[in-house]
Design a protein around this motif. Sequence first.
Motif, PDB file in Angstrom:
ATOM      1  N   GLU A  27      47.880  57.727  74.357  1.00  0.00           N
ATOM      2  CA  GLU A  27      48.170  56.557  73.494  1.00  0.00           C
ATOM      3  C   GLU A  27      49.342  56.573  73.556  1.00  0.00           C
ATOM      4  OE1 GLU A  27      47.015  52.619  73.431  1.00  0.00           O
ATOM      5  OE2 GLU A  27      44.918  54.098  74.355  1.00  0.00           O
ATOM      6  N   TYR A  30      51.375  53.695  66.390  1.00  0.00           N
ATOM      7  CA  TYR A  30      50.965  52.487  65.571  1.00  0.00           C
ATOM      8  C   TYR A  30      52.143  52.402  65.226  1.00  0.00           C
ATOM      9  CZ  TYR A  30      46.911  55.404  67.119  1.00  0.00           C
ATOM     10  OH  TYR A  30      45.737  55.646  68.205  1.00  0.00           O
ATOM     11  N   THR A  34      49.726  49.540  60.423  1.00  0.00           N
ATOM     12  CA  THR A  34      48.025  49.410  61.076  1.00  0.00           C
ATOM     13  C   THR A  34      47.158  50.890  60.371  1.00  0.00           C
ATOM     14  OG1 THR A  34      49.213  48.606  62.771  1.00  0.00           O
ATOM     15  CG2 THR A  34      47.189  50.006  62.871  1.00  0.00           C
ATOM     16  N   GLU A 283      54.702  45.750  78.843  1.00  0.00           N
ATOM     17  CA  GLU A 283      54.074  44.417  78.045  1.00  0.00           C
ATOM     18  C   GLU A 283      53.320  44.187  79.099  1.00  0.00           C
ATOM     19  OE1 GLU A 283      55.643  44.272  74.328  1.00  0.00           O
ATOM     20  OE2 GLU A 283      58.254  44.319  74.995  1.00  0.00           O
ATOM     21  N   ASP A 307      46.962  45.049  77.078  1.00  0.00           N
ATOM     22  CA  ASP A 307      47.124  43.962  76.370  1.00  0.00           C
ATOM     23  C   ASP A 307      47.096  44.234  75.029  1.00  0.00           C
ATOM     24  OD1 ASP A 307      48.005  41.494  75.015  1.00  0.00           O
ATOM     25  OD2 ASP A 307      47.247  40.516  76.819  1.00  0.00           O
ATOM     26  N   LYS A 308      47.600  44.211  73.809  1.00  0.00           N
ATOM     27  CA  LYS A 308      47.905  44.610  72.730  1.00  0.00           C
ATOM     28  C   LYS A 308      46.531  43.549  71.569  1.00  0.00           C
ATOM     29  CE  LYS A 308      52.038  44.513  71.419  1.00  0.00           C
ATOM     30  NZ  LYS A 308      52.114  43.999  73.022  1.00  0.00           N
ATOM     31  N   VAL A 338      47.760  51.429  75.438  1.00  0.00           N
ATOM     32  CA  VAL A 338      48.022  49.868  74.718  1.00  0.00           C
ATOM     33  C   VAL A 338      49.556  49.628  75.463  1.00  0.00           C
ATOM     34  CG1 VAL A 338      48.202  48.258  72.638  1.00  0.00           C
ATOM     35  CG2 VAL A 338      46.251  50.020  73.028  1.00  0.00           C
ATOM     36  N   VAL A 342      50.383  49.958  68.043  1.00  0.00           N
ATOM     37  CA  VAL A 342      49.078  48.978  68.211  1.00  0.00           C
ATOM     38  C   VAL A 342      49.557  48.398  66.892  1.00  0.00           C
ATOM     39  CG1 VAL A 342      46.489  49.085  67.123  1.00  0.00           C
ATOM     40  CG2 VAL A 342      47.331  50.609  68.911  1.00  0.00           C
ATOM     41  N   VAL A 346      44.927  43.958  64.852  1.00  0.00           N
ATOM     42  CA  VAL A 346      43.320  45.197  65.001  1.00  0.00           C
ATOM     43  C   VAL A 346      43.287  45.554  63.990  1.00  0.00           C
ATOM     44  CG1 VAL A 346      43.239  46.841  66.927  1.00  0.00           C
ATOM     45  CG2 VAL A 346      45.070  45.357  67.350  1.00  0.00           C
ATOM     46  N   TYR A 351      39.285  49.147  67.237  1.00  0.00           N
ATOM     47  CA  TYR A 351      39.843  50.569  68.238  1.00  0.00           C
ATOM     48  C   TYR A 351      39.419  51.535  68.387  1.00  0.00           C
ATOM     49  CZ  TYR A 351      43.895  53.316  69.143  1.00  0.00           C
ATOM     50  OH  TYR A 351      44.534  54.344  69.833  1.00  0.00           O
TER      51      TYR A 351
END
Length: 367
Positions: A27, A30, A34, A283, A307-308, A338, A342, A346, A351
């Motif tokens: 990943e 963040y 977040t 993205e 896609d976030k 992602v 993130v 979210v 998550y």
Amino acid sequence: MHKPLTHRERLLRVFSFQSVDRVPNYEFGYWKETIDRWHNEGLPQHIKSDKDVEKYLGLEGIESLESIPVVVGLWPPPIEFVLREEDDKEVVADGLGGIYVRKKYVSAVPHYIRFPIRSKDDWKKIKRFLDFETPGRIPLNWSDIVEKYRNRDYPLRIFVGSLVGWLRDWMGIEGLSKAFYRDPDWVEEMVDTIADLVVKILDVVLRDVVPDMAWFWEDIAYNKGPLISPKLFEKYIVPRYKRITKLLNAYGVKIVVVDCDGNIELLVPGWLDGGVNCMFPLEARYVDPYKLRREYGEKILLMGGVDKMALIAGEKAIDKELERLTPLLEEGGYIPTVDHRVPPEVSYKNYLYYIERKREWLEKHHP
């Protein structure tokens, strides 16, 4: 019974379009906001950094990937200081001659009110920070570091700088664009200075340690396309990439990543020609990884692309997003993450659902 692959073997096999027992579970990190939100939704308070979250949730990177501890870039680090405070903002001198405004309590890109490079004289001052001979770029305990990496079973990367993104930061995109038009020889000198530094560092490192991947940072695109003309990019920048990647390839480093946000499609041909073959973070709203694979086949490696917005929407959207990317995952040459850090929109619940579903997905679907 087959012996499980190591993390390093998985990475190298995925990016060689070979079969694996599962794709590495990476990943991208963040936003601070977040993690702050998640502390109120069940994440333990002592989990504070990207690496903390990755370790706590059993992820393997990207922030947790080991990097060779050499200094590519400005050295010694410029010393910033706050000039004044304005409510929720600070006006900061960046130590290079520039001044920017940053928000105190919110993660945001600094807003420059005076860029460090406005003339050739400014460049001469910054150029001193790009001198290979300045002590400290290579750690004093280099022999110990070499020994540590000798029999590793985990991936190793090396950061190899930024040929355009740094200049954009130091000059602003308007200043850099004017320099390309008015004095392209000066732009070439600046790019050559950076490339020379990278090559000199690699000349030292690669004799002793061969990483599994090299990593550029080039945030030079936005949602509509590149911030630099592809023609200028291919004429002035790509030959400098080639100098760096030729050396990397000679030592067996075949994975060369570029971190660039936004719609990168017009820049991809130049990167591939320059030996930069892995695009990240893809993205989802601006880049179609399937289109890139159709156009460039196994010449291109892909990382990111989840896609976030699906994580914001919830469980059904997350399931649909993973289903969308399944054929790409099974084809190989792709590691899903992602498509940027993130965001705080979210929820921790969403998550956790995404991470659990993704873990099952990686076990079930792979090359």
